[in-house]
Write a protein that holds these residues in place. Structure first.
Motif, mmCIF file in Angstrom:
data_model
loop_
_atom_site.group_PDB
_atom_site.id
_atom_site.type_symbol
_atom_site.label_atom_id
_atom_site.label_comp_id
_atom_site.label_asym_id
_atom_site.label_seq_id
_atom_site.Cartn_x
_atom_site.Cartn_y
_atom_site.Cartn_z
ATOM 1 N N ILE A 24 0.874 -1.162 0.000
ATOM 2 C CA ILE A 24 0.000 0.000 0.000
ATOM 3 C C ILE A 24 0.919 1.222 0.000
ATOM 4 C CG2 ILE A 24 -1.703 1.293 1.333
ATOM 5 C CD1 ILE A 24 -2.628 -1.377 2.536
ATOM 6 N N ARG A 38 -0.813 11.970 -10.215
ATOM 7 C CA ARG A 38 -1.378 10.922 -11.084
ATOM 8 C C ARG A 38 -0.263 10.087 -11.722
ATOM 9 N NH1 ARG A 38 -5.462 15.503 -13.479
ATOM 10 N NH2 ARG A 38 -6.867 15.524 -11.672
ATOM 11 N N THR A 41 0.907 7.717 -9.131
ATOM 12 C CA THR A 41 -0.080 6.650 -8.951
ATOM 13 C C THR A 41 0.075 5.595 -10.047
ATOM 14 O OG1 THR A 41 -1.582 8.227 -7.940
ATOM 15 C CG2 THR A 41 -2.567 6.198 -8.777
ATOM 16 N N TYR A 45 1.315 1.653 -9.453
ATOM 17 C CA TYR A 45 0.515 0.482 -9.856
ATOM 18 C C TYR A 45 1.284 -0.367 -10.853
ATOM 19 C CZ TYR A 45 -3.743 1.794 -7.344
ATOM 20 O OH TYR A 45 -4.654 2.060 -6.361
ATOM 21 N N LYS A 50 -0.376 -2.440 -4.264
ATOM 22 C CA LYS A 50 -1.680 -3.025 -3.968
ATOM 23 C C LYS A 50 -2.759 -1.941 -3.956
ATOM 24 C CE LYS A 50 -3.672 -6.201 -0.546
ATOM 25 N NZ LYS A 50 -3.404 -6.808 0.778
ATOM 26 N N PHE A 51 -2.408 -0.771 -3.450
ATOM 27 C CA PHE A 51 -3.357 0.349 -3.387
ATOM 28 C C PHE A 51 -2.544 1.620 -3.230
ATOM 29 C CE2 PHE A 51 -6.431 3.275 -1.511
ATOM 30 C CZ PHE A 51 -7.583 2.984 -2.230
ATOM 31 N N ASP A 53 -2.893 5.293 -2.015
ATOM 32 C CA ASP A 53 -3.827 6.006 -1.143
ATOM 33 C C ASP A 53 -3.452 7.493 -1.125
ATOM 34 O OD1 ASP A 53 -5.834 6.418 0.617
ATOM 35 O OD2 ASP A 53 -4.849 5.479 2.337
ATOM 36 N N VAL A 54 -4.078 8.252 -2.027
ATOM 37 C CA VAL A 54 -3.700 9.656 -2.228
ATOM 38 C C VAL A 54 -4.549 10.586 -1.359
ATOM 39 C CG1 VAL A 54 -3.700 11.555 -3.907
ATOM 40 C CG2 VAL A 54 -2.920 9.272 -4.595
ATOM 41 N N GLN A 87 -1.206 1.849 11.164
ATOM 42 C CA GLN A 87 -1.530 0.660 10.368
ATOM 43 C C GLN A 87 -0.658 0.562 9.119
ATOM 44 O OE1 GLN A 87 -5.624 -0.122 9.329
ATOM 45 N NE2 GLN A 87 -6.339 0.324 11.397
ATOM 46 N N GLU A 91 1.301 -2.722 8.280
ATOM 47 C CA GLU A 91 1.122 -3.395 6.985
ATOM 48 C C GLU A 91 2.393 -3.343 6.150
ATOM 49 O OE1 GLU A 91 -1.952 -4.351 5.272
ATOM 50 O OE2 GLU A 91 -3.344 -3.964 6.915
ATOM 51 N N LEU B 61 -7.253 9.070 -10.559
ATOM 52 C CA LEU B 61 -6.574 8.021 -9.793
ATOM 53 C C LEU B 61 -7.249 6.672 -10.048
ATOM 54 C CD1 LEU B 61 -6.125 9.983 -6.463
ATOM 55 C CD2 LEU B 61 -4.530 9.826 -8.391
ATOM 56 N N PHE B 76 -9.520 -4.235 -3.751
ATOM 57 C CA PHE B 76 -8.931 -3.983 -2.433
ATOM 58 C C PHE B 76 -9.086 -2.520 -2.002
ATOM 59 C CE2 PHE B 76 -5.388 -2.611 0.234
ATOM 60 C CZ PHE B 76 -5.545 -3.479 1.298
ATOM 61 N N VAL B 77 -9.466 -2.347 -0.750
ATOM 62 C CA VAL B 77 -9.489 -1.026 -0.118
ATOM 63 C C VAL B 77 -8.794 -1.178 1.237
ATOM 64 C CG1 VAL B 77 -10.975 0.780 0.837
ATOM 65 C CG2 VAL B 77 -11.655 -0.408 -1.250
ATOM 66 N N PRO B 78 -7.845 -0.307 1.584
ATOM 67 C CA PRO B 78 -7.175 -0.460 2.887
ATOM 68 C C PRO B 78 -8.201 -0.457 4.023
ATOM 69 C CG PRO B 78 -6.063 1.203 1.553
ATOM 70 C CD PRO B 78 -7.337 0.844 0.829
ATOM 71 N N TYR B 81 -10.228 2.684 5.695
ATOM 72 C CA TYR B 81 -11.391 3.402 5.154
ATOM 73 C C TYR B 81 -12.675 2.919 5.820
ATOM 74 C CZ TYR B 81 -8.793 6.080 1.828
ATOM 75 O OH TYR B 81 -7.927 6.983 1.285
ATOM 76 N N PHE B 120 -14.270 1.795 -5.263
ATOM 77 C CA PHE B 120 -13.752 2.856 -4.413
ATOM 78 C C PHE B 120 -14.035 4.208 -5.073
ATOM 79 C CE2 PHE B 120 -10.389 5.563 -2.686
ATOM 80 C CZ PHE B 120 -10.526 5.305 -1.347
#
Lengths: 397, 397
Positions: A24, A38, A41, A45, A50-51, A53-54, A87, A91, B61, B76-78, B81, B120
């Motif tokens: 993440i 962007r 991002t 990816y 995995k994600f 988070d902006v 977290q 993680e 995004l 997937f979402v952390p 959220y 999301f």
């Protein structure tokens, strides 16, 4: 010139934060920096994140808060901001933060005491995560139109932005054939200076120059670092990109004398010019400046540990930022142009277990630049021997 | 015309969400809606909010994610959220969300199956909080330049934005002397229709019109609501502003027949035009449309409960949105222009304890409009009696 968004994004993601597959990635951005955000991002990816988070920060929201919120809630931050940060560490995530002023002068007319109490979006849990070394993180410049106008007020807006990008490209070493190789070489050199400084086991560092006569004590286990970082799990990353410094954690109780800042600093949306600070027994007892002093004083007074030092960093003349002689009003770039100190929280990683209880703790961390070719930096050993460290911004060790 | 940012913000904060002193206020906004977001922030702090927690959504995004993320992480979402959302409920916070398309057509060229899997920033925990009625919330329109261009493509950008603002002001009843009084009156009238519908204890609702012959079963304890909401602690609020509907929760297993949408819908950044859906035993077994059908199909197929109904809402001709005959491409406004159904999650609050286990559960909630003056709405009692409910969009009960 089309800004090399992809090039900078890839350098930040792949080399700076060194994002790993399945991670993440927290991205702290701001309005005005959407394009680079962007690109980052996309790059993350592509690298298997995995994600991503902006968070886009809008300084107008702070302005409304400082103007209109009740006095007793200005320091409040909902608990989930801290929990999210912890977290991210649990993680084993990555983090990227884009630096650079967003809305210069937006806070100039606010009540500075109230402004100083609202340090959001900074949350104290970041210090915990950084000290636990569970996150591979990178702070890098995020050029924007408003930042460019502040730095190059005499240029037309478009030309100013182009100039800012050129300089960011230069200081990030994106203008060489193999930027990563160039960074690895610079990192090795900074790491080797840090090792030599650590081997000297200095008891204190003495700064002496125009308006400055300051002695900063070190802790018995203070170690010097530079040129890159590594997580507890062994993921190498560049906490700052660019980085030109070697740094350590000082003894917060042994700082004595007077220091004059050699560059303006920019904090909480305010430019603080002509700063001087007098220290007694480790405390900043007198803080003066030509502009913005109320903001700085409020931050120091309202945050525990804000009046003591948490970092000491030295910068030589080999860096790419100093020679530009640009004032960026951005801590990341300006602090890597000159030796600096920071009021507030300390890096645990730079001291041994024995001294962890002695270093400074605070919600804030405000770097201010104190070095220049005119400021001599001297190491003092515990038996009083003095050894030149920097003269004319050149290493003597 | 200067947009009445403060007026709309105050109506949303003070009447819509009805923000209470000391509350945390979650604000779901998006790039392009900064001005109204800042006015809302100011208004909430003036009203005594403890913290205004703004999130700016950037659809680019999502575009990068759908294009570049690994296939197995698109859903997937952390965890933070969901946790943040549940905590907002635990803390008895408020929530405001600004509706309206952000970047129309940005997702048109994406792989629609992948797009349908990435829902999301919607998180399923919102359904939990809404059903627990612990948050006083309000969805309201957030006009933006790009939204205006989509709705009024024949006008110059500036004129389009002005027209959009005019219509938003009108449908929010901000153009009357006392908007709150006007809303209270409309709310009373909707509440009274809902009460009369509830007293009939209909077993099913039958829609009949061009391309539509659909029977939607109701649950034994299905109650009708309209004209406003109340939290478990008794804070009145308007979940939608504007609202012109009365709604209930259907039996997800008893939906039979064919329905043709009477307006386009806009979901996941895509315009879905000419939608028809055939239901068998409660399931949407055939979904067709002239545009965007792959996106909708993917959302229905990829999300459990996405192929069953979660809401049934009726709208009369007294509302202010329908007569404008504007297609807003915004669920909030378009769904309040005409009777509608929703695929996906249901509102627990509209059924009694006995039926809570029977209603539909899903991560998604997609409203689509099925009403018009040409569509007759008839209530059917359990012994087969048929009673007109809407004829020519006018209440018959």
């Amino acid at each position: 010139m089309r800004p090399p968004l992809e090039g900078l994004a890839d350098l930040i993601v792949s080399f700076g934060a060194n994002v790993q597959e399945g991670q993440i990635v927290d991205v702290g951005s701001a309005l005005g920096k959407e394009d680079l955000t962007r690109a980052i991002t996309a790059s993350a990816y592509k690298r298997g994140a995995k994600f991503v988070d902006v968070h886009y920060w809008d300084p107008h929201l702070k302005r409304e808060r400082v103007q209109h919120a009740a006095a007793d809630v200005l320091e409040f931050v909902p608990p989930w901001y801290g929990e999210r940060t912890l977290q991210l560490g649990d993680e084993r995530g990555a983090a990227i933060s884009l630096s650079g002023p967003i809305e210069p002068r937006l806070f100039d007319d606010l009540d500075q005491e109230r402004l100083g109490r609202d340090v959001f979006p900074r949350v104290k849990e970041w210090t915990t995560v950084i000290n636990a070394r569970t996150v591979n993180w990178c702070v890098a410049p995020g050029p924007s139109a408003k930042w460019a106008e502040l730095v190059f007020p005499d240029l037309e807006p478009e030309a100013a932005l182009e100039r800012l990008w050129e300089q960011v490209v230069h200081v990030c070493r994106l203008d060489v054939a193999d930027p990563v190789a160039a960074w690895r070489e610079r990192s090795r050199s900074l790491g080797s200076v840090a090792d030599r400084l650590s081997q000297r086991h200095f008891d204190a560092i003495h700064f002496e120059g125009p308006g400055t006569d300051l002695t900063v004590g070190l802790l018995p286990t203070s170690e010097w670092s530079g040129g890159g970082d590594e997580t507890a799990d062994g993921i190498p990353h560049m906490a700052n990109l660019p980085t030109e410094e070697v740094f350590t954690t000082p003894d917060p109780e042994r700082v004595e004398g007077m220091v004059r800042a050699t560059k303006p600093l920019y904090t909480q949306g305010r430019i603080i010019d002509g700063l001087t600070v007098r220290f007694e027994h480790g405390h900043a007892v007198q803080v003066e400046a030509e502009s913005g002093v109320e903001t700085l004083r409020a931050m120091i007074e309202q945050n525990e540990g804000g009046d003591r030092l948490g970092e000491l960093a030295l910068v030589d003349r080999e860096g790419r930022i100093g020679p530009l002689e640009t004032v960026f009003y951005d801590t990341l770039l300006d602090e890597n142009a000159a030796s600096h100190l920071a009021l507030g929280s300390a890096y645990e990683t730079a001291v041994g277990e024995a001294d962890r209880g002695r270093l400074n703790r605070s919600t804030i961390h405000i770097d201010f630049m104190v070095g220049s070719p005119q400021v001599d930096v001297t190491g003092v050993t515990s038996d009083g021997e003095r050894m030149p460290v920097l003269r004319d911004s050149t290493w003597q060790i």
